[in-house]
Design an enzyme around this catalytic site. Structure first.
Site, PDB file in Angstrom:
ATOM      1  N   ASP A 172      -5.816  14.384  -2.793  1.00 31.55           N
ATOM      2  CA  ASP A 172      -5.444  13.075  -2.452  1.00 31.55           C
ATOM      3  C   ASP A 172      -5.685  13.244  -0.906  1.00 31.55           C
ATOM      4  O   ASP A 172      -5.599  12.156  -0.105  1.00 31.55           O
ATOM      5  CB  ASP A 172      -4.204  12.591  -2.853  1.00 31.55           C
ATOM      6  CG  ASP A 172      -3.262  13.338  -2.143  1.00 31.55           C
ATOM      7  OD1 ASP A 172      -3.269  14.287  -1.592  1.00 31.55           O
ATOM      8  OD2 ASP A 172      -2.103  12.694  -2.379  1.00 31.55           O
ATOM      9  N   TYR A 267      -8.066  19.528   7.183  1.00 30.07           N
ATOM     10  CA  TYR A 267      -7.675  20.857   6.868  1.00 30.07           C
ATOM     11  C   TYR A 267      -8.725  21.631   7.612  1.00 30.07           C
ATOM     12  O   TYR A 267      -8.390  22.997   7.945  1.00 30.07           O
ATOM     13  CB  TYR A 267      -7.609  21.119   5.544  1.00 30.07           C
ATOM     14  CG  TYR A 267      -6.435  20.867   4.544  1.00 30.07           C
ATOM     15  CD1 TYR A 267      -5.496  21.919   4.529  1.00 30.07           C
ATOM     16  CD2 TYR A 267      -6.072  19.712   4.462  1.00 30.07           C
ATOM     17  CE1 TYR A 267      -4.234  21.720   3.999  1.00 30.07           C
ATOM     18  CE2 TYR A 267      -4.850  19.361   3.391  1.00 30.07           C
ATOM     19  CZ  TYR A 267      -3.809  20.420   3.387  1.00 30.07           C
ATOM     20  OH  TYR A 267      -2.777  20.358   2.691  1.00 30.07           O
TER      21      TYR A 267
HETATM   22  N1  LIG Z   1      -4.091  17.905  -4.818  1.00 32.34           N
HETATM   23  C1  LIG Z   1      -3.123  17.116  -3.924  1.00 32.34           C
HETATM   24  O1  LIG Z   1      -3.744  16.363  -3.352  1.00 32.34           O
HETATM   25  C2  LIG Z   1      -1.655  17.659  -3.922  1.00 32.34           C
HETATM   26  C3  LIG Z   1      -0.652  16.672  -3.216  1.00 32.34           C
HETATM   27  C4  LIG Z   1       0.479  16.901  -3.119  1.00 32.34           C
HETATM   28  C5  LIG Z   1       0.966  18.011  -3.873  1.00 32.34           C
HETATM   29  N2  LIG Z   1       0.179  18.591  -4.655  1.00 32.34           N
HETATM   30  C6  LIG Z   1       0.555  19.933  -5.548  1.00 32.34           C
HETATM   31  O2  LIG Z   1       1.568  19.316  -6.433  1.00 32.34           O
HETATM   32  C7  LIG Z   1       2.181  20.301  -6.853  1.00 32.34           C
HETATM   33  C8  LIG Z   1       3.707  19.736  -6.707  1.00 32.34           C
HETATM   34  O3  LIG Z   1       4.314  20.152  -5.268  1.00 32.34           O
HETATM   35  P1  LIG Z   1       5.665  19.843  -4.982  1.00 32.34           P
HETATM   36  O4  LIG Z   1       5.835  20.237  -3.524  1.00 32.34           O
HETATM   37  O5  LIG Z   1       6.207  18.684  -5.306  1.00 32.34           O
HETATM   38  O6  LIG Z   1       6.445  21.371  -5.914  1.00 32.34           O
HETATM   39  P2  LIG Z   1       7.878  21.549  -6.470  1.00 32.34           P
HETATM   40  O7  LIG Z   1       7.876  22.956  -6.091  1.00 32.34           O
HETATM   41  O8  LIG Z   1       8.725  20.595  -5.937  1.00 32.34           O
HETATM   42  O9  LIG Z   1       7.615  21.357  -7.931  1.00 32.34           O
HETATM   43  C9  LIG Z   1       6.734  21.830  -8.763  1.00 32.34           C
HETATM   44  C10 LIG Z   1       7.360  22.036 -10.113  1.00 32.34           C
HETATM   45  O10 LIG Z   1       6.489  22.793 -11.010  1.00 32.34           O
HETATM   46  C11 LIG Z   1       7.532  23.677 -11.677  1.00 32.34           C
HETATM   47  N3  LIG Z   1       6.839  24.984 -12.288  1.00 32.34           N
HETATM   48  C12 LIG Z   1       6.235  25.876 -11.921  1.00 32.34           C
HETATM   49  N4  LIG Z   1       5.381  26.656 -12.720  1.00 32.34           N
HETATM   50  C13 LIG Z   1       5.292  25.863 -13.837  1.00 32.34           C
HETATM   51  C14 LIG Z   1       4.678  25.920 -15.126  1.00 32.34           C
HETATM   52  N5  LIG Z   1       3.897  27.026 -15.355  1.00 32.34           N
HETATM   53  N6  LIG Z   1       4.561  25.058 -15.989  1.00 32.34           N
HETATM   54  C15 LIG Z   1       5.456  23.940 -15.748  1.00 32.34           C
HETATM   55  N7  LIG Z   1       6.020  23.591 -14.749  1.00 32.34           N
HETATM   56  C16 LIG Z   1       6.369  24.850 -13.680  1.00 32.34           C
HETATM   57  C17 LIG Z   1       8.410  24.263 -11.002  1.00 32.34           C
HETATM   58  O11 LIG Z   1       9.541  24.715 -11.594  1.00 32.34           O
HETATM   59  C18 LIG Z   1       8.875  23.092 -10.254  1.00 32.34           C
HETATM   60  O12 LIG Z   1      10.049  22.173 -10.863  1.00 32.34           O
HETATM   61  C19 LIG Z   1       1.889  21.628  -6.015  1.00 32.34           C
HETATM   62  O13 LIG Z   1       0.750  22.263  -6.711  1.00 32.34           O
HETATM   63  C20 LIG Z   1       1.125  21.077  -4.695  1.00 32.34           C
HETATM   64  O14 LIG Z   1       0.477  21.866  -4.067  1.00 32.34           O
HETATM   65  C21 LIG Z   1      -1.079  18.499  -4.618  1.00 32.34           C
HETATM   66  O1  LIG Z   2       3.098  20.072   2.931  1.00 31.25           O
HETATM   67  P1  LIG Z   2       3.396  19.324   2.099  1.00 31.25           P
HETATM   68  O2  LIG Z   2       4.178  19.814   0.443  1.00 31.25           O
HETATM   69  O3  LIG Z   2       3.937  17.815   2.494  1.00 31.25           O
HETATM   70  O4  LIG Z   2       1.960  18.690   1.690  1.00 31.25           O
HETATM   71  C1  LIG Z   2       0.879  19.618   1.093  1.00 31.25           C
HETATM   72  C2  LIG Z   2      -0.083  18.605   0.439  1.00 31.25           C
HETATM   73  O5  LIG Z   2      -0.857  17.945   1.687  1.00 31.25           O
HETATM   74  C3  LIG Z   2      -1.797  17.133   1.071  1.00 31.25           C
HETATM   75  O6  LIG Z   2      -1.175  15.944   0.191  1.00 31.25           O
HETATM   76  C4  LIG Z   2      -0.434  15.070   0.939  1.00 31.25           C
HETATM   77  C5  LIG Z   2      -1.250  13.703   1.147  1.00 31.25           C
HETATM   78  O7  LIG Z   2      -2.579  13.832   1.642  1.00 31.25           O
HETATM   79  C6  LIG Z   2      -0.487  12.474   1.555  1.00 31.25           C
HETATM   80  O8  LIG Z   2      -1.158  11.312   1.002  1.00 31.25           O
HETATM   81  C7  LIG Z   2       0.862  12.533   1.077  1.00 31.25           C
HETATM   82  O9  LIG Z   2       0.940  12.022  -0.218  1.00 31.25           O
HETATM   83  O10 LIG Z   2       1.294  13.794   0.908  1.00 31.25           O
HETATM   84  C8  LIG Z   2       0.812  14.755   0.252  1.00 31.25           C
HETATM   85  C9  LIG Z   2       1.769  15.818   0.430  1.00 31.25           C
HETATM   86  O11 LIG Z   2       2.560  15.855   1.553  1.00 31.25           O
HETATM   87  C10 LIG Z   2      -2.743  17.971   0.144  1.00 31.25           C
HETATM   88  O12 LIG Z   2      -3.911  17.067  -0.321  1.00 31.25           O
HETATM   89  C11 LIG Z   2      -2.192  18.696  -0.810  1.00 31.25           C
HETATM   90  O13 LIG Z   2      -3.220  19.399  -1.695  1.00 31.25           O
HETATM   91  C12 LIG Z   2      -1.256  19.512  -0.252  1.00 31.25           C
HETATM   92  O14 LIG Z   2      -0.297  20.100  -1.450  1.00 31.25           O
HETATM   93 MN   LIG Z   3      -5.000  18.589  -1.502  1.00 31.90          MN
END
Ligand SMILES: NC(=O)c1ccc[n+]([C@@H]2O[C@H](COP(=O)([O-])OP(=O)(O)OC[C@H]3O[C@@H](n4cnc5c(N)ncnc54)[C@H](O)[C@@H]3O)[C@@H](O)[C@H]2O)c1
Ligand SMILES: O=P(O)(O)OC[C@H]1O[C@H](O[C@H]2[C@H](O)[C@@H](O)[C@@H](O)O[C@@H]2CO)[C@H](O)[C@@H](O)[C@@H]1O
Ligand SMILES: [Mn+2]
Length: 444
Positions: A172, A267
Site C-alpha cells: 500500500d 523507499y
Molecule cells: N505490504 C504492505 O504494504 C504492508 C503494510 C503494512 C504492514 N505490512 C506487513 O504486514 C505484516 C504484519 O505487520 P505488523 O506490524 O502488524 O506485525 P505484528 O508483528 O504486529 O503481527 C504479525 C502477526 O503474525 C503472526 N505470525 C507470525 N508467523 C506466523 C505464521 N507462520 N502463521 C500465522 N501467523 C504468524 C505473529 O504471531 C503476529 O501476531 C508484516 O509482514 C508487515 O511487514 C505490509
Molecule cells: O514501520 P511501520 O510498521 O509503521 O510500517 C512499515 C510498512 O510501511 C508501509 O506501509 C504503511 C502504509 O504505506 C501506510 O499507508 C500506513 O497504512 O501505514 C503502513 C504501515 O505503517 C509499507 O508499505 C509496508 O510494506 C511496511 O511494512
Molecule cells: Mn509495502
C-alpha cells in the site's frame, strides 16, 4: 452486484493492524459483504488479546457476521473465500534484529530494504508457502491477498515454488504516496488520480499522474511541491503521522532531485542515501522501538479497554486507507471489476526492457482470474541499472532458500546497494545467521 456474502480469514490475526482492519471490514460491507470473519495466528496468547476485542467490535458493528479466532489451520482455512496475509515471522523481536545488526556495522537498518529486508524475506518464505498450502487444501477456490513482507522476495518465492497459486502480493505504499499527491493537488483520494508507475516493491517511480476526471497533467505541480517538501503534507493530514514517517516523507525531496523526470516511491531514500540513513539512525532505538512505544502499546491497550468495558463504543480506529485498499482489491476480485491497482508479479513484458522472469510492481487490472498486468513501456537507464541490481539481490535470497546456500545469501548482501563491501556483508550475515537459526534454512 450479486447478493453473495464472503468468508474472510486474516492470517496473522495478532497483527497490530488487525483491529483497524476489522473495523474497515465491518464498515465496508457494501463493497465486501461478509458472512464470516476469522483470525488465524500461531501465537495464541497474542491473538487472544486482539481477538477478544474484535469479537466485541464485530458484534456491535456487524451483528450478522459470524466471528472466531483460532490457531488451528483446518478451522481457519476451511470455508473461506479470501485469505488476507498479514504475518510477521519472528514478530517485532526479529524486526529489531533486522534493523540493529546492520547498523552495528554502519549499514542501513530497515524493515524491508538492505540486509534487514533480505533477512526478513528469507524468514517469510516457508511461512507464506505453508499458508498457501493450507488454503489450497481446505478452500481450493479461495484467493489470498498477501501484504506480508518482504513482498518482493515472497513474490519471487511464489513464482518459483507455487506458480499456480491464487495469490496476489500487494503493497500500500504507492497508494499512501498517491493519497499525499491527491491532497497536494486538492483532491480527496488516490482514486481521483490516474497514474503510470513501475519498478520493484518499495523501489519504483511514477511516470505520470493525472486528474482522473479532467485528464489534467498533475506532474508539473507535484514536482514543484515535491522539490521543496517531499510528500509531507502537514496540517490535519499528518496530525497522527509518527516522527520517523514525517522524516521519511520529507526526504523524498532529495530523492526527487536525482531524477526530475519521475516521482519516486519514498523507499528510494534507503538506496540513494544509505549513508545519510545510518548517520541519522540511533542503533539502539530503531523503528521497532518506536512501534513498541506507540503503535503496539496503543493497539493492545485499546483492545484491553474494549474487553474490560465489554464495548467498542468510542474506540479509536476509523476505517483506514491501508485496510480500505485491501478491501478494494478483494472487491475487484470478488466482483470481477477490472479496476486498476498495483501488484507484484512476473514482468513478462510489462516493463519492455526488463527480464520476463523478474518480479515487478506495475499497474494491473484486478478481476476474478487475478491480475492482468498493463504495459508501462521502458524503464529509464538510471532506473534500469538500479532495478537490475536490486532484483538480482531478491533472486539470490530465494536461491539461498532453495539451495540452503550461504554463498548465495552472502552474494545478495554484498551486491546490495546499501552495503559498502563484502567484508561488511559477511559480518552482518554471520550475526544474522545466529539470531535467525529458528527461522532460516540451515545455510551451508
Ligand atoms: N505490504 C504492505 O504494504 C504492508 C503494510 C503494512 C504492514 N505490512 C506487513 O504486514 C505484516 C504484519 O505487520 P505488523 O506490524 O502488524 O506485525 P505484528 O508483528 O504486529 O503481527 C504479525 C502477526 O503474525 C503472526 N505470525 C507470525 N508467523 C506466523 C505464521 N507462520 N502463521 C500465522 N501467523 C504468524 C505473529 O504471531 C503476529 O501476531 C508484516 O509482514 C508487515 O511487514 C505490509
Ligand atoms: O514501520 P511501520 O510498521 O509503521 O510500517 C512499515 C510498512 O510501511 C508501509 O506501509 C504503511 C502504509 O504505506 C501506510 O499507508 C500506513 O497504512 O501505514 C503502513 C504501515 O505503517 C509499507 O508499505 C509496508 O510494506 C511496511 O511494512
Ligand atoms: Mn509495502
Amino acid at each position: 452486484m450479486s447478493d453473495k456474502k464472503f468468508s474472510v480469514v486474516i492470517a496473522g490475526g495478532g497483527s497490530t493492524f488487525t483491529p483497524g482492519f476489522v473495523i474497515s471490514l465491518c464498515a465496508n460491507q457494501d463493497k465486501l459483504p461478509l458472512r464470516k470473519l476469522k483470525l488465524y495466528d500461531i501465537d495464541a496468547e497474542r491473538q487472544k488479546k486482539i481477538g477478544d476485542a474484535c469479537a466485541i467490535i464485530v458484534k456491535e458493528k456487524a451483528p450478522g457476521v459470524e466471528f472466531e479466532y483460532t490457531t488451528d489451520p483446518e478451522e481457519a482455512f476451511t470455508d473461506v473465500d479470501f485469505v488476507l496475509g498479514s504475518i510477521r515471522v519472528g514478530k517485532y523481536e526479529m524486526r529489531s534484529q533486522d534493523e540493529k545488526i546492520p547498523l552495528k556495522y554502519g549499514v542501513n537498518g530497515q524493515e524491508t530494504t538492505g540486509p534487514g529486508g533480505m533477512a526478513y524475506g528469507l524468514r517469510s518464505i516457508p511461512a507464506i508457502i505453508e499458508i498457501i498450502d493450507f488454503m489450497e487444501k481446505y478452500s481450493p477456490n479461495a484467493w489470498m491477498v498477501n501484504y506480508s513482507n518482504t513482498i518482493a522476495i515472497v513474490s519471487e518465492a511464489c513464482r518459483r515454488f507455487r506458480p499456480h497459486a491464487k495469490i496476489v502480493n500487494i503493497c500500500d505504499m504507492p497508494i499512501d504516496d498517491m493519497g499525499r499527491m491527491a491532497a497536494i493537488a486538492g483532491l480527496k483520494s488516490f482514486k481521483d488520480l490516474d497514474f503510470t508507475y513501475y519498478g520493484l516493491n518499495h523501489f519504483g517511480w511514477w511516470k505520470s499522474v493525472t486528474n482522473k476526471k479532467t485528464g489534467e497533467d498533475l506532474m508539473p505541480m507535484l514536482k514543484e511541491y515535491t522539490k521543496k517538501n517531499g510528500y509531507y503534507v502537514g496540517g490535519d493530514f499528518d496530525k497522527d503521522t509518527e516522527a520517523s514517517w514525517v522524516a521519511t516523507f520529507k526526504k523524498v525531496a532529495d530523492c526527487y532531485a536525482l531524477d526530475p523526470t519521475t516521482l519516486p516511491n519514498n523507499y528510494m531514500q534507503y538506496y540513494y542515501f544509505p549513508q545519510y540513513e545510518v548517520e541519522n539512525a540511533n542503533p539502539h532505538y530503531t523503528r521497532t522501538d518506536e512501534i513498541l512505544e506507540y503503535r503496539q502499546k496503543i493497539v493492545f491497550g485499546e483492545c484491553a479497554r474494549i474487553v474490560k468495558e465489554g464495548t467498542a463504543k468510542g474506540n479509536l480506529w476509523e476505517s483506514a486507507v491501508h485496510s480500505n485498499y485491501i478491501i478494494d482489491i478483494c472487491h475487484a476480485i470478488a466482483f470481477n471489476t477490472h479496476e486498476k491497482y498495483l501488484a507484484n508479479i512476473p514482468n513478462n513484458g510489462a516493463i519492455s526492457n526488463f527480464p520476463d522472469d523478474a518480479i515487478v510492481e506495475v499497474p494491473c487490472l484486478f478481476g476474478a482470474d487475478g491480475v492482468q498486468p498493463l504495459c508501462v513501456g521502458e524503464a529509464g537507464r538510471f532506473q534500469l541499472g538500479l532495478m537490475m541490481e536490486q532484483v538480482t539481490c531478491e533472486k539470490l535470497v530465494v536461491d539461498a532458500y532453495e539451495q540452503k546456500s550461504y554463498i548465495k545469501m552472502l552474494q545478495a548482501f554484498a551486491l546490495n546497494k546499501t552495503v559498502p563491501d563484502a567484508t561488511v556483508a559477511k559480518k552482518i550475515l554471520d550475526d544474522m545467521m545466529v539470531v535467525n537459526k529458528p527461522y532460516w534454512p540451515d545455510l551451508k
